[in-house]
Scaffold this motif. Structure first.
Motif, PDB file in Angstrom:
ATOM      1  N   ASP A 156     -32.076  34.996  34.035  1.00 49.22           N
ATOM      2  CA  ASP A 156     -31.895  33.565  34.297  1.00 49.22           C
ATOM      3  C   ASP A 156     -32.995  32.705  33.695  1.00 49.22           C
ATOM      4  O   ASP A 156     -32.836  31.506  33.547  1.00 49.22           O
ATOM      5  N   THR A 157     -34.142  33.334  33.398  1.00 47.87           N
ATOM      6  CA  THR A 157     -35.296  32.571  32.910  1.00 47.87           C
ATOM      7  C   THR A 157     -35.965  33.289  31.737  1.00 47.87           C
ATOM      8  O   THR A 157     -35.834  34.493  31.580  1.00 47.87           O
ATOM      9  N   THR A 158     -36.692  32.511  30.947  1.00 49.52           N
ATOM     10  CA  THR A 158     -37.545  33.051  29.889  1.00 49.52           C
ATOM     11  C   THR A 158     -38.940  32.498  30.127  1.00 49.52           C
ATOM     12  O   THR A 158     -39.117  31.287  30.225  1.00 49.52           O
ATOM     13  N   GLU A 159     -39.927  33.391  30.258  1.00 53.77           N
ATOM     14  CA  GLU A 159     -41.301  32.960  30.514  1.00 53.77           C
ATOM     15  C   GLU A 159     -42.166  33.302  29.311  1.00 53.77           C
ATOM     16  O   GLU A 159     -42.289  34.459  28.923  1.00 53.77           O
ATOM     17  N   ILE A 160     -42.755  32.261  28.704  1.00 57.95           N
ATOM     18  CA  ILE A 160     -43.615  32.445  27.531  1.00 57.95           C
ATOM     19  C   ILE A 160     -45.048  32.169  27.965  1.00 57.95           C
ATOM     20  O   ILE A 160     -45.350  31.084  28.468  1.00 57.95           O
ATOM     21  N   SER A 161     -45.949  33.147  27.796  1.00 55.07           N
ATOM     22  CA  SER A 161     -47.310  33.018  28.315  1.00 55.07           C
ATOM     23  C   SER A 161     -48.332  33.490  27.295  1.00 55.07           C
ATOM     24  O   SER A 161     -48.072  34.418  26.529  1.00 55.07           O
ATOM     25  N   VAL A 162     -49.500  32.848  27.330  1.00 53.71           N
ATOM     26  CA  VAL A 162     -50.652  33.301  26.547  1.00 53.71           C
ATOM     27  C   VAL A 162     -51.759  33.644  27.539  1.00 53.71           C
ATOM     28  O   VAL A 162     -52.143  32.814  28.370  1.00 53.71           O
ATOM     29  N   ILE A 163     -52.258  34.890  27.466  1.00 52.04           N
ATOM     30  CA  ILE A 163     -53.228  35.411  28.424  1.00 52.04           C
ATOM     31  C   ILE A 163     -54.553  35.680  27.725  1.00 52.04           C
ATOM     32  O   ILE A 163     -54.578  36.194  26.601  1.00 52.04           O
ATOM     33  N   SER A 164     -55.657  35.345  28.397  1.00 47.76           N
ATOM     34  CA  SER A 164     -56.991  35.697  27.909  1.00 47.76           C
ATOM     35  C   SER A 164     -57.931  35.767  29.102  1.00 47.76           C
ATOM     36  O   SER A 164     -57.834  34.949  30.023  1.00 47.76           O
ATOM     37  N   LEU A 165     -58.850  36.750  29.088  1.00 45.86           N
ATOM     38  CA  LEU A 165     -59.832  36.925  30.163  1.00 45.86           C
ATOM     39  C   LEU A 165     -59.195  36.965  31.553  1.00 45.86           C
ATOM     40  O   LEU A 165     -59.707  36.401  32.516  1.00 45.86           O
ATOM     41  N   GLY A 166     -58.052  37.643  31.644  1.00 43.56           N
ATOM     42  CA  GLY A 166     -57.393  37.846  32.931  1.00 43.56           C
ATOM     43  C   GLY A 166     -56.712  36.628  33.512  1.00 43.56           C
ATOM     44  O   GLY A 166     -56.273  36.646  34.659  1.00 43.56           O
ATOM     45  N   GLY A 167     -56.612  35.548  32.729  1.00 42.50           N
ATOM     46  CA  GLY A 167     -55.963  34.330  33.225  1.00 42.50           C
ATOM     47  C   GLY A 167     -54.945  33.807  32.236  1.00 42.50           C
ATOM     48  O   GLY A 167     -54.869  34.261  31.079  1.00 42.50           O
ATOM     49  N   LEU A 168     -54.148  32.855  32.690  1.00 41.87           N
ATOM     50  CA  LEU A 168     -53.100  32.286  31.845  1.00 41.87           C
ATOM     51  C   LEU A 168     -53.614  31.007  31.180  1.00 41.87           C
ATOM     52  O   LEU A 168     -53.947  30.035  31.857  1.00 41.87           O
ATOM     53  N   VAL A 169     -53.709  31.042  29.859  1.00 43.79           N
ATOM     54  CA  VAL A 169     -54.152  29.875  29.102  1.00 43.79           C
ATOM     55  C   VAL A 169     -52.995  28.888  28.964  1.00 43.79           C
ATOM     56  O   VAL A 169     -53.150  27.685  29.150  1.00 43.79           O
ATOM     57  N   LEU A 170     -51.832  29.414  28.651  1.00 44.61           N
ATOM     58  CA  LEU A 170     -50.610  28.610  28.531  1.00 44.61           C
ATOM     59  C   LEU A 170     -49.470  29.384  29.162  1.00 44.61           C
ATOM     60  O   LEU A 170     -49.411  30.611  29.066  1.00 44.61           O
ATOM     61  N   SER A 171     -48.551  28.685  29.807  1.00 48.53           N
ATOM     62  CA  SER A 171     -47.380  29.357  30.361  1.00 48.53           C
ATOM     63  C   SER A 171     -46.244  28.357  30.520  1.00 48.53           C
ATOM     64  O   SER A 171     -46.474  27.224  30.945  1.00 48.53           O
ATOM     65  N   GLU A 172     -45.058  28.781  30.163  1.00 49.30           N
ATOM     66  CA  GLU A 172     -43.895  27.909  30.326  1.00 49.30           C
ATOM     67  C   GLU A 172     -42.696  28.741  30.778  1.00 49.30           C
ATOM     68  O   GLU A 172     -42.386  29.780  30.193  1.00 49.30           O
ATOM     69  N   LEU A 173     -42.038  28.282  31.842  1.00 43.44           N
ATOM     70  CA  LEU A 173     -40.857  28.956  32.374  1.00 43.44           C
ATOM     71  C   LEU A 173     -39.628  28.154  31.962  1.00 43.44           C
ATOM     72  O   LEU A 173     -39.472  27.000  32.349  1.00 43.44           O
ATOM     73  N   LEU A 174     -38.775  28.761  31.155  1.00 43.96           N
ATOM     74  CA  LEU A 174     -37.591  28.074  30.629  1.00 43.96           C
ATOM     75  C   LEU A 174     -36.358  28.485  31.427  1.00 43.96           C
ATOM     76  O   LEU A 174     -36.193  29.668  31.751  1.00 43.96           O
TER      77      LEU A 174
END
Length: 337
Positions: A156-174
């Motif tokens: 039902d969803t597409t999640e695009i994420s950029v991870i660095s140092l154990g955290g989410l720098v960018l994230s978008e739930l489509l």
């Protein structure tokens, strides 16, 4: 940790990692209800009734667009699976639940409340961001100062994420995924071939002869209903027909991946170019999807074996490996600290 469970509650599938035997259970996240509130069946048995059940049996999916839409039945099903099917015990157990990133804190808390508001209380309930669990499950070291891009293509969803140092720098739930592709196939065949098929048949066409690029050259015979005569008919469908049905959806996926890449800080972008984009989720298994993404982004694309299980494998690591325990947090501490 013997009495522990890592739980990935997806729209289409429920995946549970059991710490007692390190096994993953993967069943359909479907329930069949009679008399408005009585559970008749769940899991694969309930899914087999989908689009076939009489009006007296309501077959539904308790997760919609990544969030819990039917709390009570979802809770009942989870406890049935863990205590009856897996012979586990909720009471005194350690539980980690995966949650999508781009939902509200209240919606995240609902995943934790499935267990905290039960009669049999677990020893601990933690939640883990889904992209981080998926990255851990794919064998990536998320604690490093290195950019990792994870694209989770769900039902039902597409999640695009950029991870660095154990955290989410960018994230978008489509708000679109594999189910929208299935609907596009249903609509296209009805409009162009006067053939009415169900969602299950559309899913079969997507998985068996579907492709993200033209020229797969395979065929599959399906049974549907003729719009003109109203009678059941058999029809042979070609893979290029399925490609034409879903190409607009694929363009949406590619456009959104490119939009996120444009927002990535330059130093992290360099890391992503070196390591590539990581695809996970059931829809990532679409034939030649990696080739399409590589062509559009000019970046190599990686898909692991059994990509639909990468998240729940990561939850298993969060439960058992001291290095990854920090990625599971308590909702109580998160909200009230």
């Amino acid at each position: 940790m013997a009495n522990s469970f890592g739980i990935d509650i997806g729209t289409q599938n429920l995946k549970i990692f059991s710490g007692s035997n390190n096994q993953i259970t993967d069943i359909k996240n479907t329930i069949a209800i009679v008399n408005k509130n009585q559970m008749y069946s769940y899991g694969d048995a309930a899914y087999s009734m989908y689009e076939k059940a009489p009006d007296t049996i309501n077959v539904s999916f308790p997760i919609v667009s990544g969030v819990i839409a039917d709390f009570d039945n979802m809770q009942t099903m989870l406890f049935e699976v863990i205590e009856k099917d897996l012979k586990g015990k909720i009471k005194g157990s350690d539980i980690v639940v995966a949650v999508p990133t781009d939902i509200t804190e209240v919606e995240k808390k609902a995943f934790s409340d499935l267990f905290s508001k039960a009669k049999n209380k677990p020893h601990s309930i933690r939640v883990c961001e889904k992209p981080i669990a998926s990255a851990i499950g794919m064998g990536l070291d998320v604690s490093e100062p290195t950019g990792v891009m994870v694209v989770d293509l769900g039902a039902d969803t597409t999640e695009i994420s950029v991870i660095s140092l154990g955290g989410l720098v960018l994230s978008e739930l489509l708000p679109f995924g594999g189910n929208q592709i299935d609907e596009s196939i249903v609509t296209y065949l009805k409009r162009n071939f006067n053939l009415v098929i169900g969602q299950k048949t559309a899913k079969q066409l997507k998985e068996e002869i579907g492709s993200a690029q033209e020229g797969r050259g395979q065929k599959l015979t399906v049974v549907g209903r003729d719009v003109v005569s109203g009678l059941p008919i058999e029809m042979e469908v070609e893979s290029d027909t399925i490609y034409n049905a879903i190409k607009n959806d694929l363009e949406s996926f590619c456009t959104n991946v490119k939009l996120i890449l444009e927002k990535v800080p330059p130093e992290l972008a360099k890391d992503i170019v070196h390591s590539g984009i990581y695809l996970t989720g059931g829809t990532s298994q679409l034939y030649q999807l990696t080739d399409l993404f590589s062509e559009v982004t000019n970046i190599k694309v990686n898909v692991m074996d059994e990509p639909q299980e990468s998240c729940v494998r990561g939850l298993g690591q969060v439960l058992s490996d001291s290095k990854y325990k920090i990625y599971g947090y308590s909702m109580r501490a998160r909200i009230f600290k």
